[in-house]
Motif scaffolding. Structure first.
Motif, mmCIF file in Angstrom:
data_model
loop_
_atom_site.group_PDB
_atom_site.id
_atom_site.type_symbol
_atom_site.label_atom_id
_atom_site.label_comp_id
_atom_site.label_asym_id
_atom_site.label_seq_id
_atom_site.Cartn_x
_atom_site.Cartn_y
_atom_site.Cartn_z
ATOM 1 N N UNK A 289 0.821 -1.217 0.000
ATOM 2 C CA UNK A 289 0.000 0.000 0.000
ATOM 3 C C UNK A 289 0.854 1.265 0.000
ATOM 4 N N UNK A 290 1.891 1.307 0.847
ATOM 5 C CA UNK A 290 2.749 2.502 0.905
ATOM 6 C C UNK A 290 3.481 2.701 -0.417
ATOM 7 N N UNK A 291 3.967 1.609 -1.008
ATOM 8 C CA UNK A 291 4.638 1.704 -2.304
ATOM 9 C C UNK A 291 3.691 2.184 -3.391
ATOM 10 N N UNK A 292 2.438 1.718 -3.354
ATOM 11 C CA UNK A 292 1.442 2.165 -4.336
ATOM 12 C C UNK A 292 1.197 3.656 -4.195
ATOM 13 N N UNK A 293 1.068 4.132 -2.953
ATOM 14 C CA UNK A 293 0.840 5.562 -2.725
ATOM 15 C C UNK A 293 1.998 6.387 -3.277
#
Length: 323
Positions: A289-293
């Motif tokens: 999720x953090x990488x996607x953001x």
């Protein structure tokens, strides 16, 4: 069972599966038509599933995820979001997300289109979830070099060939290693006419299929030996939350991370992706999720393909980390 008996069984299973799933006949009517019991027909339909003769794909209605898709589009200025329902099995989750990407390509590919292809499990899964008989006559071009440690299945060359076979087109390999320890050698290799020709063609792509990575000591990059667990840990401590294409490291605000791992990979970079009309970022794992953001905040992504849970987490993280 002899090969002749096996062939006869497969013919029977295919006939019953066609009657049930394609022609819409009931198990009772099939039983009467083939002089079998209804219970026997039910068992044979289950066997057709087990043998891979039947491949049932459940498509959730667009309204299930429409609200969150629209919020992602509005907030990150992307063109579209492909959101798959959550699944507890990571392999099935990856297949569901990849299936949506394959359907997106099926609807939008046209003759002569170029698709730049990255590496990794999520990108590879797209080639395994294509269901079309149409011949698109497009080109799939490697956007990153290859690696023996990645294995054939995850290498962009293999993925390109599989996609070309599925969609009806050709593939182009990038004749270079993905990883070089010496940045100066990488710089020289990028000027090699053969390498430059392929990367230049990838830069002219109409679509790009890329993965989004997380900063885990158990990541594919560590398992392949590209980077050590210590390098990953140090990068994470310095604010790196993920990568695009397997090597363009970013922080949660979408800025390039200054790490020891920079300038060692032969392939397209974020600046190149900005010039491609439809960059499709694929990430199914819950850890990303953090990488996607971070990837969304680079502005290089046009289409996001992920799970419902990831989409919700990304929106929550965005609210919590706005400057």
């Amino acid at each position: 069972m002899t090969s002749r008996e096996e062939h006869t069984e497969i013919q029977q299973l295919t006939e019953i599966a066609t009657l049930y799933y394609v022609d819409g006949e009931t198990q009772e009517s099939i039983a009467q038509k083939l002089d079998l019991s209804r219970i026997k027909v039910g068992r044979l339909i289950k066997r057709a599933h087990a043998m891979g003769i039947v491949d049932v794909r459940v498509r959730h209605h667009h309204s299930v995820s429409e609200e969150i898709e629209l919020e992602l589009i509005k907030r990150f200025n992307i063109k579209r979001a492909l959101i798959a329902l959550d699944h507890s099995d990571p392999d099935k989750q990856r297949a569901d997300v990849a299936s949506m990407v394959a359907d997106h390509l099926t609807r939008h590919l046209d003759k002569g289109h170029i698709i730049a292809v990255g590496m990794g499990r999520n990108v590879a899964a797209v080639a395994e979830n294509v269901f079309t008989d149409h011949q698109y006559q497009c080109s799939f071009v490697c956007a990153i070099g290859g690696s023996l440690k990645a294995g054939e299945h995850m290498n962009p060359d293999h993925i390109c060939r599989r996609l070309a076979a599925q969609f009806g087109g050709d593939s182009e390999s990038l004749y270079a290693p993905a990883l070089l320890q010496n940045p100066e050698l990488r710089k020289e290799l990028l000027e090699n006419p053969t390498v430059k020709q392929t990367l230049d063609r990838a830069r002219r792509a109409d679509f790009a299929l890329i993965g989004v990575g997380d900063m885990s000591e158990d990541s594919n990059m560590v398992r392949m030996g590209w980077f050590t667990p210590q390098e990953i840990a140090e990068a994470r401590l310095s604010g790196t939350v993920g990568d695009m294409m397997g090597y363009d490291f970013i922080d949660i605000h979408g800025n390039a991370s200054q790490t020891k791992m920079k300038d060692r990979i032969v392939g397209l970079q974020i600046d190149d992706l900005h010039r491609i009309p439809d960059v499709i970022a694929i990430a199914s794992e819950k850890t990303k999720a953090a990488g996607i953001l971070g990837a969304l905040r680079t502005g290089a992504i046009d289409t996001l393909a992920t799970s419902y849970a990831n989409a919700l987490t990304v929106l929550s993280l965005d609210e919590a980390t706005r400057r």
